[in-house]
Design a protein around this motif. Sequence first.
Motif, PDB file in Angstrom:
ATOM      1  N   ARG A 159      72.448  80.871  28.967  1.00 32.75           N
ATOM      2  CA  ARG A 159      71.976  82.087  28.302  1.00 32.75           C
ATOM      3  C   ARG A 159      71.972  81.905  26.787  1.00 32.75           C
ATOM      4  O   ARG A 159      71.051  82.353  26.104  1.00 32.75           O
ATOM      5  N   ARG A 160      72.984  81.214  26.271  1.00 29.97           N
ATOM      6  CA  ARG A 160      73.048  81.004  24.824  1.00 29.97           C
ATOM      7  C   ARG A 160      71.899  80.104  24.358  1.00 29.97           C
ATOM      8  O   ARG A 160      71.230  80.385  23.358  1.00 29.97           O
ATOM      9  N   ILE A 161      71.648  79.028  25.098  1.00 25.53           N
ATOM     10  CA  ILE A 161      70.593  78.090  24.703  1.00 25.53           C
ATOM     11  C   ILE A 161      69.212  78.697  24.929  1.00 25.53           C
ATOM     12  O   ILE A 161      68.280  78.449  24.143  1.00 25.53           O
ATOM     13  N   GLU A 162      69.046  79.509  25.969  1.00 25.69           N
ATOM     14  CA  GLU A 162      67.761  80.185  26.159  1.00 25.69           C
ATOM     15  C   GLU A 162      67.421  81.071  24.975  1.00 25.69           C
ATOM     16  O   GLU A 162      66.266  81.146  24.551  1.00 25.69           O
ATOM     17  N   GLN A 163      68.446  81.734  24.444  1.00 32.50           N
ATOM     18  CA  GLN A 163      68.213  82.600  23.285  1.00 32.50           C
ATOM     19  C   GLN A 163      67.785  81.772  22.074  1.00 32.50           C
ATOM     20  O   GLN A 163      66.837  82.123  21.365  1.00 32.50           O
ATOM     21  N   GLN A 164      68.437  80.633  21.864  1.00 33.38           N
ATOM     22  CA  GLN A 164      68.081  79.765  20.743  1.00 33.38           C
ATOM     23  C   GLN A 164      66.723  79.093  20.975  1.00 33.38           C
ATOM     24  O   GLN A 164      65.941  78.917  20.024  1.00 33.38           O
ATOM     25  N   LEU A 165      66.438  78.735  22.209  1.00 38.29           N
ATOM     26  CA  LEU A 165      65.136  78.171  22.552  1.00 38.29           C
ATOM     27  C   LEU A 165      64.022  79.149  22.195  1.00 38.29           C
ATOM     28  O   LEU A 165      62.981  78.759  21.642  1.00 38.29           O
ATOM     29  N   GLY A 166      64.218  80.409  22.500  1.00 34.81           N
ATOM     30  CA  GLY A 166      63.223  81.417  22.171  1.00 34.81           C
ATOM     31  C   GLY A 166      62.963  81.497  20.672  1.00 34.81           C
ATOM     32  O   GLY A 166      61.808  81.617  20.234  1.00 34.81           O
TER      33      GLY A 166
END
Length: 424
Positions: free
Chosen positions: A241-248
Amino acid sequence: MIPSTLSSRISLYGLVGVVAAAVHALVLVALGLLMPLWLANPLAFLAASLAGYLGHARFTFRPETGGQSFARRWLVIQYVVNLTVSGVLPLALPKALGEPVRVAVLVFTPTALNALIWSRAARFSKHRRDVVVTPLRHADDLGLSPATNQAILELASQKRLDSCSLLVNGPVAADGFHAWRQLERKHPQLQICLHLCLTEGPACANPSVVPDLVDSHGHLKRSFGQWLLLSLLPRRHATRRRIEQQLGLELEAQIKRFRSFCGDAPIHLDGHQHIHLVPIVMKAVLARAGDNGITWVRRTEEPLPTGLPLRYWSEAIRQSGLLKWMVLQVLSRKARPAIRRCGLASNQSFAGVLFTGQMAGAPILAAWKELSSREPQAGSTPPLLLAHPGGPLDIDLVTAGFAVSQPFAASSWRQREWRALQDL
């Protein structure tokens, strides 16, 4: 007329079958003097299969093949199917059928299967001869280096390219784009795509907001394999979830930079090292497609080319091209329904993974021929042939954050692909 044609076809089929049976018997007798029968028989059957493969293509189904050989895959299919049936069928038939019936089934089942296989091979050959489409020629990595820009721009000016992908975080992205835009004024059919990059180069987002994606220099650091492993984590996993947010955030920053070049035109998107096909990345792309004007996403469903000498296949295995092909085939097919649900367009077929980085000589010609025989599909853009042309590398990509691309861009294959596209 029709009965005469049919009778001729049946006569030729029977004649080739008799020759194949004779080859089987002669080879079996010869090999039986040198090795055990259980080993001699499969080899003799292979010789018979080869005789049928050549005979049916050259004579029985000449109207469909034009006298050319079938694709080699049909020889493999015929041999494997017949060996399997010959081994399994005697064990599967119940003895209650009686010996005459068992013998008849054992004799005529392979005959019927062969007729089906060679007929399908003939239809496949006819389709390849009848259907002709013009694939689009595409180059990745505009903006990576002056040498890459030079090759892509020169090919486009010579009408040897139809599209390219812009690496917006590349060292010379602005130079590459502005030169491409000047070419578009003379050749308005040219297209440019956003080449999403998540594995190397400086982040487009502020490094402080994407700390899990970058190294101490602010360069994107996660490899294709690491992104793939992240996709396997449960969706509620804290790391995912943390990396998905940064990926976005990084994805939106790259879109914003692309918009600063291209304005409000619809965006066609693909990925550096095909990173956009990784499920966690594809999910982020599709979630933002509507709001950001993304209308097309590249798929890499690559048909296996025919007519290539075997040494090229061994090279594809040695260079891991076949492994990459298998991984990307799976990811592309997984992404296909999601892309369609979002109403986005995509290319119907593709070439450039199996012999990635070495698209010159026989591989590029075979790929072009294969894509040209693809039947057009409604709702899909034409087939796409991918290459990575470039001149001799003239900058240090490692210091620019593109250490992964350094050996690839420095390879003499870049010039060979440049020449191959000129000659295609």
